[in-house]
Design a protein around this motif. Structure first.
Motif, PDB file in Angstrom:
ATOM      1  N   GLN A 587     -60.982 -29.116  42.857  1.00  0.00           N
ATOM      2  CA  GLN A 587     -60.482 -29.948  41.649  1.00  0.00           C
ATOM      3  C   GLN A 587     -60.518 -31.165  41.726  1.00  0.00           C
ATOM      4  O   GLN A 587     -60.866 -32.118  40.715  1.00  0.00           O
ATOM      5  CB  GLN A 587     -59.156 -29.482  41.470  1.00  0.00           C
ATOM      6  CG  GLN A 587     -58.692 -27.995  41.073  1.00  0.00           C
ATOM      7  CD  GLN A 587     -57.217 -27.877  40.914  1.00  0.00           C
ATOM      8  OE1 GLN A 587     -56.479 -28.407  40.220  1.00  0.00           O
ATOM      9  NE2 GLN A 587     -56.879 -26.756  41.726  1.00  0.00           N
ATOM     10  N   GLY A 588     -60.120 -31.678  42.984  1.00  0.00           N
ATOM     11  CA  GLY A 588     -60.394 -33.078  43.242  1.00  0.00           C
ATOM     12  C   GLY A 588     -61.805 -33.784  43.179  1.00  0.00           C
ATOM     13  O   GLY A 588     -61.934 -34.768  42.647  1.00  0.00           O
ATOM     14  N   ILE A 589     -62.790 -32.909  43.604  1.00  0.00           N
ATOM     15  CA  ILE A 589     -64.245 -33.481  43.467  1.00  0.00           C
ATOM     16  C   ILE A 589     -64.742 -33.579  42.121  1.00  0.00           C
ATOM     17  O   ILE A 589     -65.312 -34.443  41.953  1.00  0.00           O
ATOM     18  CB  ILE A 589     -64.869 -32.413  44.589  1.00  0.00           C
ATOM     19  CG1 ILE A 589     -64.529 -32.642  46.151  1.00  0.00           C
ATOM     20  CG2 ILE A 589     -66.421 -32.748  44.140  1.00  0.00           C
ATOM     21  CD1 ILE A 589     -64.798 -33.875  46.573  1.00  0.00           C
ATOM     22  N   VAL A 590     -64.201 -32.615  41.179  1.00  0.00           N
ATOM     23  CA  VAL A 590     -64.528 -32.646  39.925  1.00  0.00           C
ATOM     24  C   VAL A 590     -63.991 -34.181  39.523  1.00  0.00           C
ATOM     25  O   VAL A 590     -64.713 -34.679  38.690  1.00  0.00           O
ATOM     26  CB  VAL A 590     -63.940 -31.544  38.873  1.00  0.00           C
ATOM     27  CG1 VAL A 590     -64.275 -31.667  37.535  1.00  0.00           C
ATOM     28  CG2 VAL A 590     -64.349 -30.172  39.542  1.00  0.00           C
ATOM     29  N   LEU A 591     -62.900 -34.540  39.842  1.00  0.00           N
ATOM     30  CA  LEU A 591     -62.470 -35.976  39.508  1.00  0.00           C
ATOM     31  C   LEU A 591     -63.361 -36.952  39.810  1.00  0.00           C
ATOM     32  O   LEU A 591     -63.567 -37.957  39.422  1.00  0.00           O
ATOM     33  CB  LEU A 591     -61.133 -36.224  40.003  1.00  0.00           C
ATOM     34  CG  LEU A 591     -60.393 -37.546  39.794  1.00  0.00           C
ATOM     35  CD1 LEU A 591     -60.192 -37.529  38.338  1.00  0.00           C
ATOM     36  CD2 LEU A 591     -58.979 -37.689  40.609  1.00  0.00           C
ATOM     37  N   LEU A 592     -64.190 -36.732  40.940  1.00  0.00           N
ATOM     38  CA  LEU A 592     -65.090 -37.975  41.332  1.00  0.00           C
ATOM     39  C   LEU A 592     -66.200 -38.066  40.059  1.00  0.00           C
ATOM     40  O   LEU A 592     -66.476 -39.109  39.965  1.00  0.00           O
ATOM     41  CB  LEU A 592     -66.072 -37.244  42.557  1.00  0.00           C
ATOM     42  CG  LEU A 592     -66.985 -38.096  42.925  1.00  0.00           C
ATOM     43  CD1 LEU A 592     -66.698 -39.652  43.265  1.00  0.00           C
ATOM     44  CD2 LEU A 592     -67.782 -37.767  44.199  1.00  0.00           C
ATOM     45  N   GLY A 593     -66.701 -36.924  39.446  1.00  0.00           N
ATOM     46  CA  GLY A 593     -67.642 -37.091  38.326  1.00  0.00           C
ATOM     47  C   GLY A 593     -66.817 -37.853  37.133  1.00  0.00           C
ATOM     48  O   GLY A 593     -67.568 -38.614  36.448  1.00  0.00           O
ATOM     49  N   ILE A 594     -65.582 -37.401  37.156  1.00  0.00           N
ATOM     50  CA  ILE A 594     -64.930 -38.199  35.948  1.00  0.00           C
ATOM     51  C   ILE A 594     -64.716 -39.759  36.177  1.00  0.00           C
ATOM     52  O   ILE A 594     -64.860 -40.502  35.056  1.00  0.00           O
ATOM     53  CB  ILE A 594     -63.441 -37.226  35.734  1.00  0.00           C
ATOM     54  CG1 ILE A 594     -63.632 -35.960  35.246  1.00  0.00           C
ATOM     55  CG2 ILE A 594     -62.642 -38.273  34.730  1.00  0.00           C
ATOM     56  CD1 ILE A 594     -62.403 -35.153  35.330  1.00  0.00           C
ATOM     57  N   PHE A 595     -64.442 -40.084  37.490  1.00  0.00           N
ATOM     58  CA  PHE A 595     -64.317 -41.385  37.684  1.00  0.00           C
ATOM     59  C   PHE A 595     -65.427 -42.171  37.413  1.00  0.00           C
ATOM     60  O   PHE A 595     -65.585 -43.051  36.881  1.00  0.00           O
ATOM     61  CB  PHE A 595     -63.770 -41.423  39.003  1.00  0.00           C
ATOM     62  CG  PHE A 595     -63.540 -42.993  39.680  1.00  0.00           C
ATOM     63  CD1 PHE A 595     -62.355 -43.688  39.688  1.00  0.00           C
ATOM     64  CD2 PHE A 595     -64.865 -43.776  40.205  1.00  0.00           C
ATOM     65  CE1 PHE A 595     -62.257 -45.021  39.875  1.00  0.00           C
ATOM     66  CE2 PHE A 595     -64.497 -45.290  40.773  1.00  0.00           C
ATOM     67  CZ  PHE A 595     -63.473 -45.610  40.570  1.00  0.00           C
ATOM     68  N   LEU A 596     -66.544 -41.609  37.920  1.00  0.00           N
ATOM     69  CA  LEU A 596     -67.961 -42.198  37.711  1.00  0.00           C
ATOM     70  C   LEU A 596     -68.356 -42.462  36.220  1.00  0.00           C
ATOM     71  O   LEU A 596     -68.682 -43.479  35.956  1.00  0.00           O
ATOM     72  CB  LEU A 596     -68.934 -41.362  38.473  1.00  0.00           C
ATOM     73  CG  LEU A 596     -68.873 -41.619  40.016  1.00  0.00           C
ATOM     74  CD1 LEU A 596     -69.895 -40.360  40.388  1.00  0.00           C
ATOM     75  CD2 LEU A 596     -69.225 -42.968  40.654  1.00  0.00           C
ATOM     76  N   LYS A 597     -67.857 -41.491  35.379  1.00  0.00           N
ATOM     77  CA  LYS A 597     -68.124 -41.554  33.984  1.00  0.00           C
ATOM     78  C   LYS A 597     -67.228 -42.829  33.431  1.00  0.00           C
ATOM     79  O   LYS A 597     -67.750 -43.576  32.499  1.00  0.00           O
ATOM     80  CB  LYS A 597     -67.516 -40.342  33.376  1.00  0.00           C
ATOM     81  CG  LYS A 597     -68.153 -40.224  31.928  1.00  0.00           C
ATOM     82  CD  LYS A 597     -69.844 -39.999  31.733  1.00  0.00           C
ATOM     83  CE  LYS A 597     -69.881 -39.676  30.210  1.00  0.00           C
ATOM     84  NZ  LYS A 597     -69.710 -38.284  30.095  1.00  0.00           N
ATOM     85  N   VAL A 598     -65.943 -42.998  33.871  1.00  0.00           N
ATOM     86  CA  VAL A 598     -65.268 -43.917  33.242  1.00  0.00           C
ATOM     87  C   VAL A 598     -64.943 -45.378  33.826  1.00  0.00           C
ATOM     88  O   VAL A 598     -64.831 -46.571  33.257  1.00  0.00           O
ATOM     89  CB  VAL A 598     -63.602 -43.335  33.176  1.00  0.00           C
ATOM     90  CG1 VAL A 598     -63.531 -42.040  32.270  1.00  0.00           C
ATOM     91  CG2 VAL A 598     -62.858 -43.480  34.566  1.00  0.00           C
ATOM     92  N   ALA A 599     -65.264 -45.329  35.167  1.00  0.00           N
ATOM     93  CA  ALA A 599     -65.338 -46.799  35.693  1.00  0.00           C
ATOM     94  C   ALA A 599     -66.550 -47.420  35.295  1.00  0.00           C
ATOM     95  O   ALA A 599     -67.560 -46.935  35.052  1.00  0.00           O
ATOM     96  CB  ALA A 599     -65.296 -46.524  37.170  1.00  0.00           C
ATOM     97  N   PRO A 600     -66.478 -48.845  35.265  1.00  0.00           N
ATOM     98  CA  PRO A 600     -67.666 -49.821  34.666  1.00  0.00           C
ATOM     99  C   PRO A 600     -68.690 -49.977  35.611  1.00  0.00           C
ATOM    100  O   PRO A 600     -69.785 -50.729  35.191  1.00  0.00           O
ATOM    101  CB  PRO A 600     -66.747 -51.165  34.341  1.00  0.00           C
ATOM    102  CG  PRO A 600     -65.719 -50.894  35.621  1.00  0.00           C
ATOM    103  CD  PRO A 600     -65.343 -49.524  35.693  1.00  0.00           C
ATOM    104  N   PHE A 601     -68.636 -49.396  36.978  1.00  0.00           N
ATOM    105  CA  PHE A 601     -69.460 -49.889  38.095  1.00  0.00           C
ATOM    106  C   PHE A 601     -70.837 -49.448  37.811  1.00  0.00           C
ATOM    107  O   PHE A 601     -72.150 -50.198  37.965  1.00  0.00           O
ATOM    108  CB  PHE A 601     -69.241 -49.503  39.495  1.00  0.00           C
ATOM    109  CG  PHE A 601     -67.823 -49.686  39.617  1.00  0.00           C
ATOM    110  CD1 PHE A 601     -67.287 -51.091  39.440  1.00  0.00           C
ATOM    111  CD2 PHE A 601     -66.939 -48.672  40.064  1.00  0.00           C
ATOM    112  CE1 PHE A 601     -66.001 -51.121  39.632  1.00  0.00           C
ATOM    113  CE2 PHE A 601     -65.747 -49.112  40.219  1.00  0.00           C
ATOM    114  CZ  PHE A 601     -65.116 -50.193  40.092  1.00  0.00           C
ATOM    115  N   ALA A 602     -71.492 -48.253  37.352  1.00  0.00           N
ATOM    116  CA  ALA A 602     -72.687 -47.599  37.056  1.00  0.00           C
ATOM    117  C   ALA A 602     -73.352 -48.671  36.021  1.00  0.00           C
ATOM    118  O   ALA A 602     -74.856 -48.998  36.175  1.00  0.00           O
ATOM    119  CB  ALA A 602     -72.683 -46.304  36.715  1.00  0.00           C
ATOM    120  N   ALA A 603     -72.651 -48.823  34.874  1.00  0.00           N
ATOM    121  CA  ALA A 603     -73.377 -49.623  33.964  1.00  0.00           C
ATOM    122  C   ALA A 603     -73.496 -50.881  34.339  1.00  0.00           C
ATOM    123  O   ALA A 603     -74.371 -51.693  33.957  1.00  0.00           O
ATOM    124  CB  ALA A 603     -72.281 -49.373  32.614  1.00  0.00           C
TER     125      ALA A 603
END
Length: 666
Positions: A587-603
């Motif tokens: 469940q926590g690892i799914v959160l990693l994907g969520i974090f990457l989606k909402v955090a500004p770093f990739a963009a």
């Protein structure tokens, strides 16, 4: 030819906690370790034992050895025997474990055995049991004749472990390398691991530096009985060795800086040259104090500074006085309390240093205040440090009045204070500013022990550092009863080193993996305007998710214009793997994907979806490579699902449904 400004060994960039940093160093430079795991030093001992069981060899090609006897006392005795035979050995301990060893600590130093013990400093059990940070364990053994170095972060846990080892063997004096339990031992940060070549050169071959006292070719009497005619002579003669400790340590500091570019000293002065008011401390609170001092200068114009005591034994009296002799007042912060003594240990040393200096030079002694903070890892915030600075400023005025007007003796200064609690001695925290680096992005997660969120937090921190080149600080709020009960974890990412070591009350993102979080507190506390909240829920309809949130929380979400995200991470976890244990923890690892989606770093870094997932896979391999390719791929699937399937409640629904009834989660 290498430039003089570029060190020969700059270090290997990575992310690690203080425990992992120690394991990296000691599994390569030692021949063995004897330890009995005790929280929070357990990860150091377990890490060393795992390496030994895997057949790891040290830098000289020898298989390393690990022994776990039946107690901490026995582990210290085993280290004594190992060192007597000429072996380079370590121990890892905390709290009651260290105090239980005390009898043996005297004999190790008396026999001049240059061992190094790594301490995850922990509060001692007194009125209750606590497994978290305190300095009363190490202060209980300051009279045993050991050198003592205090690390304030994970980088120093690695570096000071090496410096302690070199100094111990040069001076024939055992050393403790100390870090705050959980607050450093379990906090993930950016560090530079010392290169194997650097460590080999810096500490040297144990076969060439250490003596086997049981070699029949060189008979040696040790540990004999001595009566009135000889015991005192032997005891005082030990000063031949202890008098060399400081010079050996200074040499180690200088050589280490020359080789790595990372400088250490007995004390570290921060903005003290013109400071009127100085806080003195040891351990992880020092960086919080630095951040508070910067804020006080920039926003209040106060001339304040911080002095970090790295070398507690031998005590650096001359260096300490020289660094802050111009201060009007100083406050000594201690992570322990001994109310029956005149003062707590560090305060006693500071007062003695100034008394000696004043007797010789005739110079004035600054006002010296003393405070207790952080017992059992009680949170110590920038606002607490600002309260200390303000206290010194106010109490100095009281002191002047008291000296000049005998009628107001009742206004005598409050020399002792406590921080972070409600008590007659406590200083009020009237302001608690955000002292994170500019542009920092912080997450405070609310989960349940056993859901894998703590591991996920580490993976997110590693990924943010590896892919985006950010500084990170990630740590959990551990409890002895953690599994199955509420757990809080924290992460900050920034473009520069993150100073404050405290629980996060200013955050941009709050994931709620615990469906009861709204019922047991205020999980939205401190969220930034326009911040983001993720809710784990089995519901798939946005209106139903919104209606299930308590009315008070909905009001806060609406007023602060918070983005509300949701997903069933439990379902995704079950669909991503058929391994029962992983179905819960992922469940926590799914959160990693969520974090990457909402955090500004990739963009911000212009990373495509494929580039991002490639970075995720590298981080997952770093953490799970020993569990096999199947586990790595299952985790990667969970991350992708979290990123791709995340849903958001429409802003219009949030703003236009102020009167919708609240429903209970099911």
């Amino acid at each position: 030819m290498q430039s003089p400004s570029v060190p020969k060994y700059p270090g290997i960039p990575t992310t690690a906690d203080g425990s992992s940093a120690v394991v990296w160093v000691d599994t390569q430079i030692t021949q063995g370790a004897c330890a009995y795991p005790i929280t929070p030093s357990t990860n150091m001992g377990n890490g060393y034992e795992l390496s030994a069981a895997s057949g790891a060899t040290n830098l000289w090609g020898e298989p390393i050895f690990f022994l776990e006897p039946e107690s901490e006392h026995s582990s210290a005795s085993a280290c004594e025997g190992y060192a007597l035979c000429g072996g380079r050995v370590s121990n890892f301990t905390s709290g009651q474990g260290l105090v239980l060893m005390k009898e043996v600590l005297y004999t190790i130093s008396g026999k001049r055995l240059p061992v190094v013990f790594h301490i995850g400093a922990r509060a001692l059990t007194s009125h209750s049991l606590n497994v978290h940070a305190g300095h009363d364990d190490v202060m209980a053994v300051t009279d045993c004749g050991w050198g003592m170095l205090f690390a304030k972060n994970a980088q120093e846990a690695a570096d000071l472990g090496l410096i302690a080892r070199r100094t111990a063997e040069a001076s024939r004096t055992p050393f403790m390398s100390i870090q705050d339990g959980f607050l450093t031992t379990h906090t993930i940060e950016n560090i530079l691991l010392p290169e194997p070549e650097m460590m080999k050169e810096f500490v040297g071959d144990p076969h060439e530096k250490l003596k086997n006292h049981f070699d029949p070719a060189e008979p040696y009497a040790i540990g004999v009985v001595q009566n009135q005619d000889s015991y005192m002579k032997g005891k005082i003669a030990q000063r031949y060795f202890t008098d060399r400790v400081k010079s050996s340590l200074l040499d180690a500091f200088a050589t280490f800086k020359e080789m790595t570019g990372r400088g250490y000293a007995p004390v570290e002065a921060f903005m003290t040259n013109d400071a009127d008011y100085v806080v003195i401390a040891m351990g992880s609170v020092v960086e919080t104090a630095k951040a508070a001092a910067i804020w006080a200068r920039e926003n209040r114009g106060w001339k304040v500074g911080v002095l970090n005591v790295t070398m507690f034994r031998p005590f650096p009296a001359e260096e300490l006085v020289a660094a802050i002799s111009n201060a009007k007042a100083i406050a000594v912060l201690e992570r322990m309390d001994n109310p029956l003594a005149k003062d707590n240990p560090l305060t006693l040393e500071v007062k003695a240093a100034f008394a000696d200096h004043s007797m010789i030079s005739g110079s004035r002694v600054p006002l010296i205040f003393s405070g207790t903070y952080g017992l059992g890892s009680r949170d110590t915030r920038p606002g607490d440090i600002l309260a200390v600075f303000q206290h010194m400023r106010a109490q100095e005025e009281v002191k002047d009045v008291t000296l000049n007007n005998a009628k107001v003796q009742a206004m005598a200064p409050q020399w002792y204070f406590s921080l972070g609690i409600k008590h007659a001695t406590a200083l009020d925290r009237t302001i608690d500013p955000d002292v994170r680096p500019t542009g920092a992005f912080s997450m405070r997660g609310h989960s349940v022990g056993g859901y894998g969120s703590v591991t996920t937090n580490k993976v997110i921190a590693s990924l943010a550092a590896d892919i985006f080149g950010l500084h990170v600080q990630a740590y959990p709020k551990y409890g002895s009863e953690k599994k199955g009960l509420p757990t809080t974890y924290y992460l900050t990412c920034a473009e520069e080193h993150i100073l404050p070591h405290c629980e996060l009350e200013q955050v941009e993102f709050i994931p709620l993996n615990d469906v009861n979080a709204f019922n047991i507190g205020d999980p939205l506390m401190g969220i930034a305007d326009g911040g983001m909240v993720f809710i784990q829920t089995p519901l798939t309809n946005a209106q139903e998710v919104w209606n299930a949130i308590p009315a008070k929380a909905r009001d806060a979400i609406r007023s602060k214009k918070i983005r509300l995200l949701y997903l069933d991470t439990v379902r995704i976890s079950r669909e991503s793997t058929d391994v029962p244990d992983l179905q819960q923890r992922m469940q926590g690892i799914v959160l990693l994907g969520i974090f990457l989606k909402v955090a500004p770093f990739a963009a911000a870094h212009g990373l495509s979806h494929d580039d991002l997932m490639a970075g995720v896979e590298r981080s997952l391999r770093k953490y799970f490579s020993k569990r096999g390719e199947r586990v790595i791929q299952d985790n990667l699937t969970a991350v992708r699902r979290g990123f791709d399937d995340l849903m958001e409640i429409p802003v219009e629904m949030v703003q236009n449904s102020s009167h919708a009834p609240a429903m209970h989660n099911t």
